[in-house]
Every structure is written in C-alpha cells, then in structure tokens.
Design a protein around this motif. Structure first.
Motif, PDB file in Angstrom:
ATOM      1  N   PRO A  95     -33.733  15.762 103.067  1.00 30.00           N
ATOM      2  CA  PRO A  95     -34.991  16.034 102.364  1.00 30.00           C
ATOM      3  C   PRO A  95     -35.364  17.504 102.270  1.00 30.00           C
ATOM      4  CG  PRO A  95     -35.220  14.139 103.800  1.00 30.00           C
ATOM      5  CD  PRO A  95     -33.874  14.728 104.092  1.00 30.00           C
ATOM      6  N   GLU A  96     -35.027  18.297 103.297  1.00 25.88           N
ATOM      7  CA  GLU A  96     -35.388  19.713 103.257  1.00 25.88           C
ATOM      8  C   GLU A  96     -34.669  20.431 102.130  1.00 25.88           C
ATOM      9  OE1 GLU A  96     -35.820  23.586 106.186  1.00 25.88           O
ATOM     10  OE2 GLU A  96     -35.013  21.703 106.956  1.00 25.88           O
ATOM     11  N   SER A  97     -33.363  20.109 101.967  1.00 15.96           N
ATOM     12  CA  SER A  97     -32.602  20.727 100.880  1.00 15.96           C
ATOM     13  C   SER A  97     -33.139  20.286  99.526  1.00 15.96           C
ATOM     14  CB  SER A  97     -31.121  20.351 100.994  1.00 15.96           C
ATOM     15  OG  SER A  97     -30.561  20.886 102.170  1.00 15.96           O
ATOM     16  N   VAL A  98     -33.433  18.981  99.417  1.00 16.71           N
ATOM     17  CA  VAL A  98     -33.945  18.460  98.152  1.00 16.71           C
ATOM     18  C   VAL A  98     -35.270  19.110  97.799  1.00 16.71           C
ATOM     19  CG1 VAL A  98     -34.780  16.395  96.975  1.00 16.71           C
ATOM     20  CG2 VAL A  98     -32.744  16.262  98.405  1.00 16.71           C
ATOM     21  N   LEU A 199     -39.809  16.396 104.414  1.00 21.86           N
ATOM     22  CA  LEU A 199     -39.167  15.088 104.550  1.00 21.86           C
ATOM     23  C   LEU A 199     -39.614  14.106 103.464  1.00 21.86           C
ATOM     24  CD1 LEU A 199     -37.276  13.324 106.253  1.00 21.86           C
ATOM     25  CD2 LEU A 199     -39.246  12.688 107.643  1.00 21.86           C
ATOM     26  N   PHE A 200     -40.896  13.736 103.457  1.00 21.85           N
ATOM     27  CA  PHE A 200     -41.378  12.764 102.476  1.00 21.85           C
ATOM     28  C   PHE A 200     -41.344  13.336 101.067  1.00 21.85           C
ATOM     29  CE2 PHE A 200     -44.091  11.086 106.175  1.00 21.85           C
ATOM     30  CZ  PHE A 200     -43.079  10.220 106.556  1.00 21.85           C
ATOM     31  N   TYR A 201     -41.637  14.625 100.962  1.00 21.66           N
ATOM     32  CA  TYR A 201     -41.617  15.266  99.647  1.00 21.66           C
ATOM     33  C   TYR A 201     -40.210  15.240  99.062  1.00 21.66           C
ATOM     34  CZ  TYR A 201     -41.879  19.038  96.180  1.00 21.66           C
ATOM     35  OH  TYR A 201     -41.798  19.780  95.023  1.00 21.66           O
ATOM     36  N   GLY A 202     -39.239  15.634  99.886  1.00 25.28           N
ATOM     37  CA  GLY A 202     -37.855  15.620  99.415  1.00 25.28           C
ATOM     38  C   GLY A 202     -37.385  14.211  99.082  1.00 25.28           C
ATOM     39  N   GLU A 203     -37.780  13.229  99.883  1.00 24.58           N
ATOM     40  CA  GLU A 203     -37.364  11.844  99.638  1.00 24.58           C
ATOM     41  C   GLU A 203     -37.974  11.308  98.347  1.00 24.58           C
ATOM     42  OE1 GLU A 203     -34.729   9.206 100.434  1.00 24.58           O
ATOM     43  OE2 GLU A 203     -35.109  10.833 101.861  1.00 24.58           O
ATOM     44  N   ARG A 204     -39.209  11.706  98.071  1.00 22.68           N
ATOM     45  CA  ARG A 204     -39.843  11.272  96.830  1.00 22.68           C
ATOM     46  C   ARG A 204     -39.114  11.854  95.618  1.00 22.68           C
ATOM     47  NH1 ARG A 204     -44.832   9.477  94.472  1.00 22.68           N
ATOM     48  NH2 ARG A 204     -44.239   9.291  92.275  1.00 22.68           N
ATOM     49  N   ILE A 205     -38.738  13.136  95.714  1.00 24.76           N
ATOM     50  CA  ILE A 205     -37.991  13.765  94.621  1.00 24.76           C
ATOM     51  C   ILE A 205     -36.667  13.041  94.392  1.00 24.76           C
ATOM     52  CG2 ILE A 205     -36.711  15.841  93.958  1.00 24.76           C
ATOM     53  CD1 ILE A 205     -38.877  17.500  95.277  1.00 24.76           C
ATOM     54  N   LEU A 206     -35.961  12.771  95.481  1.00 22.38           N
ATOM     55  CA  LEU A 206     -34.648  12.120  95.367  1.00 22.38           C
ATOM     56  C   LEU A 206     -34.788  10.734  94.759  1.00 22.38           C
ATOM     57  CD1 LEU A 206     -31.689  12.682  95.996  1.00 22.38           C
ATOM     58  CD2 LEU A 206     -32.018  11.561  98.210  1.00 22.38           C
ATOM     59  N   CYS A 207     -35.761   9.958  95.201  1.00 18.58           N
ATOM     60  CA  CYS A 207     -35.996   8.620  94.642  1.00 18.58           C
ATOM     61  C   CYS A 207     -36.320   8.708  93.149  1.00 18.58           C
ATOM     62  CB  CYS A 207     -37.152   7.941  95.369  1.00 18.58           C
ATOM     63  SG  CYS A 207     -36.632   6.815  96.663  1.00 18.58           S
ATOM     64  N   ASP A 208     -37.207   9.638  92.814  1.00 16.50           N
ATOM     65  CA  ASP A 208     -37.599   9.793  91.410  1.00 16.50           C
ATOM     66  C   ASP A 208     -36.414  10.172  90.533  1.00 16.50           C
ATOM     67  OD1 ASP A 208     -40.152   9.157  92.114  1.00 16.50           O
ATOM     68  OD2 ASP A 208     -40.965  11.187  91.951  1.00 16.50           O
ATOM     69  N   GLN A 209     -35.495  10.948  91.085  1.00 16.06           N
ATOM     70  CA  GLN A 209     -34.342  11.388  90.303  1.00 16.06           C
ATOM     71  C   GLN A 209     -33.309  10.273  90.143  1.00 16.06           C
ATOM     72  OE1 GLN A 209     -32.958  14.779  92.453  1.00 16.06           O
ATOM     73  NE2 GLN A 209     -34.612  16.115  91.775  1.00 16.06           N
ATOM     74  N   VAL A 210     -32.935   9.694  91.265  1.00 15.32           N
ATOM     75  CA  VAL A 210     -31.848   8.707  91.252  1.00 15.32           C
ATOM     76  C   VAL A 210     -32.244   7.476  90.451  1.00 15.32           C
ATOM     77  CG1 VAL A 210     -30.441   7.178  92.688  1.00 15.32           C
ATOM     78  CG2 VAL A 210     -30.881   9.525  93.415  1.00 15.32           C
ATOM     79  N   ILE A 270     -47.409  12.510  96.939  1.00 15.58           N
ATOM     80  CA  ILE A 270     -46.168  11.865  97.375  1.00 15.58           C
ATOM     81  C   ILE A 270     -46.334  10.353  97.461  1.00 15.58           C
ATOM     82  CG2 ILE A 270     -44.509  11.688  99.262  1.00 15.58           C
ATOM     83  CD1 ILE A 270     -45.226  14.622  99.944  1.00 15.58           C
ATOM     84  N   PHE A 271     -47.464   9.909  97.998  1.00 12.02           N
ATOM     85  CA  PHE A 271     -47.699   8.474  98.169  1.00 12.02           C
ATOM     86  C   PHE A 271     -48.674   7.966  97.104  1.00 12.02           C
ATOM     87  CE2 PHE A 271     -46.150  10.001 102.199  1.00 12.02           C
ATOM     88  CZ  PHE A 271     -45.280   8.994 102.612  1.00 12.02           C
ATOM     89  N   SER A 272     -48.366   8.295  95.858  1.00  9.88           N
ATOM     90  CA  SER A 272     -49.258   7.964  94.745  1.00  9.88           C
ATOM     91  C   SER A 272     -49.084   6.531  94.242  1.00  9.88           C
ATOM     92  CB  SER A 272     -49.008   8.933  93.575  1.00  9.88           C
ATOM     93  OG  SER A 272     -47.653   8.853  93.146  1.00  9.88           O
TER      94      SER A 272
END
Length: 567
Positions: A95-98, A199-210, A270-272
């Motif tokens: 998540p940090e990298s994302v 963490l949560f921010y990166g995971e949200r980006i990854l989910c939104d992308q994939v 993030i938790f919208s």
C-alpha cells in the motif's frame, strides 16, 4: 468462428501446465514476451465470441463443448497468473508504494494496446486490471475476486500487525495500568496515521484500479479487505474514553480525538462506500465518546482546583504549586485549542454566579474572549485566582500577602503570553491582569514600606529643628533596617517584576533620603547610619529569598566601622 477456436486452442494449450511440460507452462505469461500475453488475452476474447455464436446458432455443437473446455483451461492459467502476480510483486503492490504513485488515471483506462508502453512497475497494475477484466467478462469474476481478497487481506492484516494494532476489549483496557495504556495510545497514534495515509489509502487505489470495470466488485473487495482492520483501529479510542476519567489523562484523550479529527477527510474519502459506512460511524462515535470524556475531565480539573486544601502560606510569598500546576495544565490545553473548540462548542459554561464583566470585557467587545474555549479557559483561571485570594489571607503580614498575589498573577500572565493562550485569551485579557499585578505590587509597597516612607520629612530641604532631624534619622534607620531584615526571605521569582518593584522603591526612598542626608548629615552625624548610595545596594539584595544575605545588620555594621575609620 472455427478459426477463432483453432487459434485459441493453439495458444491456450501452449500455456496449459496440465497437458504440456514445455517451458511456457512453468514460466509467467506476463513476465516474458508481453506481445504473447496480449495475444493470449485477445484469443480469450475471440473464443468468448465464438461461444456466444454457437450458443445462439448451434447449442448442441461439439465445438461449443470444446470452446468451454478451452475457456476453463485459460481461466485456470489466468487465475494462476493473477495469484502469482499478487504474491510475487508485493514490492510494487504494498500500500505504501501504491499510495505514493499516481497510477489511478493510467490504470483505469488500461487496455491491451497499453501493454507495450508500460514502465517496469506500472505494468504490474495494468496487468492485474487486464486479467481481472478478462476473467470478469468471461464469467469467472468470483474466482478472480476470491484470490484477490485472500492475498490482499493478508497484506493488510500483516501490515496492521507490524504497526502494533491489536484487538483490545473494554474489560482488558479498563484493567490495564495507565503507564501501559499510555504506551498503547502512543503506538495507536502512529499506527492510525500510517494506516490511513498509506495502508488503507493505497489499498483503495489498488482496488479501484484492478476492478475499475465493476463498481460492485471493487466495493466488495475493498470492504472485505479493510473494514475489519479499520473498525479495530477506531474501536480502541472509544474504549479508552470509557475508562476512569482523571485530569492527568486529558491530553492523551485529546491526542486520540485530534488524530481522528485530522484523519476525517481521509476516512470519508477512503471508506466512502455504503458498505463501509460502519467505519465512518465508528470514527464519529469514538470522537463523541472522547469529547464526553474530555468534558468530564475539565469538570474534574475545576473541582480539583476548588478542593485544594493547603492551609499554610508559601514561604517568602513565591509561586504556589497550585498556580504552577493549573497554569501548566491550561497552557497545554491551549495547544489543543482546535479540538477543544469543537468539544466545548455546544457546552455552555454554567456557574452559580455570573462572570464579572470587568474580567471578561463588555458584551460588545470583539475580543476573542467571547469564544466558548476562551470563556472556558478564562473561567478556570478565575477559579484559580479565587483560590489564590484565599491563600493570600493565610499570611499574617498583609504586605507579604500582596506580594504573593503579585507574584502568582505575574506567573499567570507570563504563562499566558508565552503559550498558545495568548491567541485564545487575547491582549485585552493579558493587559487587565498585568494591571492587577501592578496594583498588588503597589499595595505591597504601601504596606511593606509605610514606616520607612513616614520616617522621612515631606520636605527634606526645609529648615527642620535639629532634634527632629536626629529623630527622623533614627526612625529611618530602624524602619529601613526592619523592613530589609523582615523581607530578606521574601521572593519575587520573575526578574521583570523584581526589577520593577526595586526601581519603584528606590525612586520613592533614595531621592528624598539623599536630599535629607545632604542637608543634615554633618549636624546629625551620630544618627546617620546609611549613605544614599548604600540604600540601593540593600534594596538590590531583596527578593531572592536568601535570608540573612539580604539583611541590613551586616552591611550597616560594616558601614559604621568604615565611617568610624573615616572620622
């Protein structure tokens, strides 16, 4: 359609690990020749078109069965690729990298034509999205999502574990020693910031992308991966707020409140999703409970001031420990003015008697004292001042009681001016209390040196009978020596106030005495004990609380011996 099936069979079989032992079956389709990966996804698309055709025109055709078998084989391959990609590329997918890269706009529009243009780390995101799109479009979305959830939740859970996040029930927290709980709070403050910023921010980006092709899928995935961890994080401060409330815990409560408030924009963003509304609710509920705890602690703090029962005056009239404690506490509260403003905004101050208008200024004043937080903190200081008035009465010497009040109010003003209180209480408040310091200092002078002032003639240059002159010198000697000796243990810790008092005393005593001394030192030489310049030296020794070092007896005896030698 036949040609589509033949091409698909050739390429899919090439990468089928169950039917062939060639190198392709054990390597990654997406790590080598990316042109072939592009073709692989393309033939699946064409195979799906062929399947739709046969379903519509010849559902009993053996070619449909053959196509379905090939599709299953292809999906197993993509499943494996998707799994391996998620597992082996955590360096790029943590998540940090994302969260520190801007992939969202690129990945959201990723297509087969983008594959040749991707950079080394960027194609990891693009490939995941392409595989997910392909599997979902082919009817294998559940398999894709299942793999994604398992892998990514393990990543999030592991990261939270390393951040020190743990589930702590209310009974466990309530039984915990405060020192240990404070360590837990400090750990939480670091963890929650990292969790939401990366963490949560990166995971949200990854989910939104994939899973950009499906709003439902990306919401489901993100919710199942992150909701539990976020709820665990936000439940902790609520449980802390339910523990026993004492004033010394106030600042950690405010730290928790401030952290959640500062992260609220990230929490909302993030938790919208509707499915993550429980996270937002938990954050709000924790803030409410923390705010209630802070209010209770403010009430307890005020009560603690009121209940102070020390019955003896502080030696030397210095700064009372209660003054130091209360003002240090209030100055720290001022550092949390933003959070406290929210907490007390709808909590009006109710007291048995109205606040003095002279203390707060007129209602028409545009001074900051009208704000709820300013009124609350100013009231606490007023409660302290009332207690100090009571403690001043414990002194038998009235002049010392005035000096005590001047010292303590000076400390209050300096503390206010050198902390964030200056922005809350305002300049008018500080100036009013500085005037009180001057008033008490003047009262101290009047009471503490009245006999010295009375011993000197109103007009020292006038013709005065010799007997009266000698009597004035004798009275001055006794009263000045008595005042200096008695006050040798008194203190004025603040250098500015100390110098102001000394200068004021010197201005009132030395010039009058000097004129009297110059006129009558010869005729009344036997009664002259002090030279004018000596008075300043004696005054300069005062207010350090040094006892005998500021007394006149040793100085005066030395001066008398010197005077005898001169004669």
């Amino acid at each position: 359609m036949d040609e589509n099936i033949q091409i698909a069979e050739s390429l899919i079989s090439k990468w089928d690990s169950e039917t062939t032992a060639n190198a392709c079956s054990t390597s990654s389709l997406f790590s080598g020749n990316r042109q072939e990966a592009k073709e692989y996804l393309q033939v699946i698309k064409h195979l799906q078109s062929a399947m739709h055709y046969f379903v519509a025109h010849n559902p009993s055709s053996h070619k449909l069965v053959r196509s379905q078998t090939l599709m299953q084989t292809a999906m197993k391959r993509l499943e494996k690729e998707f799994y391996q990609m998620l597992k082996t590329n955590r360096e790029y997918l943590d998540p940090e990298s994302v969260s520190t890269h801007s992939y969202s706009s690129r990945a959201s529009r990723a297509s087969l034509s983008d594959m040749e243009d991707d950079s080394e780390d960027e194609f990891k995101f693009t490939d995941l999205k392409l595989i997910a799109d392909c599997m979902i479009a082919s009817g294998y979305g559940k398999e894709c999502v299942k793999i994604y959830k398992i892998i990514r939740k393990s990543v999030v859970d592991e990261a939270l574990y390393h951040l020190g996040v743990e589930k702590l029930s209310l009974p466990v927290i309530q039984k915990m020693d405060w020192d240990l709980l404070e360590i837990k709070i400090r750990s939480w403050l670091h963890a929650v910031k990292t969790a939401f910023k990366t963490l949560f921010y990166g995971e949200r980006i990854l989910c939104d992308q994939v899973f950009s092709a499906s709003d439902t899928t990306r919401e489901t995935c993100f919710t199942e991966i992150c909701k539990e961890g976020a709820l665990t994080l936000f439940a902790f401060p609520e449980n802390v707020a339910k523990c026993k409330k004492t004033p010394e815990k106030m600042f950690r409560i405010l730290d928790l409140y401030e952290a959640i408030a500062d992260l609220w924009p990230e929490t909302e963003s993030i938790f919208s999703f509707e499915s993550t509304s429980v996270v937002r609710s938990q954050a709000v509920n924790s803030m409410i409970k923390l705010g209630e705890a802070a209010r209770t602690m403010l009430v307890e703090f005020e009560a603690a001031i009121q209940k102070d029962t020390s019955k003896s005056g502080l030696p030397g009239g210095g700064i009372h420990p209660l003054t130091r404690y209360v003002m240090n506490y209030i100055a720290f509260l001022a550092d949390y003015s933003g959070s406290l403003s929210d907490i007390v905004a709808d909590w009006p101050l109710t007291v048995s008697s109205p606040l003095p208008e002279a203390y707060f200024g007129s209602p028409e004043s545009e001074d900051n004292i009208s704000s709820p937080i300013a009124i609350r903190l100013a009231w606490l200081i007023l409660v302290l001042l009332c207690k100090l008035d009571g403690k001043a009465e414990l002194y038998k010497d009235v002049s010392l009681s005035y000096l005590f009040l001047a010292n303590n109010i000076q400390y209050i003003v300096v503390k206010a001016r050198t902390s964030n209180l200056k922005f809350i209480l305002g300049e008018e408040w500080a100036m009013k209390h500085e005037a009180k310091v001057r008033q008490y200092a003047a009262n101290y002078e009047r009471m503490g040196w009245s006999k010295v002032f009375a011993s000197m003639p109103e007009n020292p240059t006038a013709e005065i009978p010799l007997a009266k002159v000698r009597n004035s010198f004798r009275q001055f000697n006794l009263s000045f020596e008595d005042a200096c000796n008695k006050q040798s243990s008194w203190v004025v810790p603040d250098q500015t106030l100390r110098d102001e008092i000394k200068i004021s005393l010197a201005k009132r005593i030395v010039p009058v005495y000097r004129a009297f001394y110059e006129n009558y030192r010869v005729s009344a030489s036997r009664e002259v004990r002090f030279a004018p310049d000596d008075l300043g030296n004696y005054l300069s020794d005062l207010f350090y609380g040094t006892g005998g070092s500021g007394s006149v007896s040793s100085h005066s005896s030395s001066h008398s011996s010197q005077r005898g030698r001169n004669r």
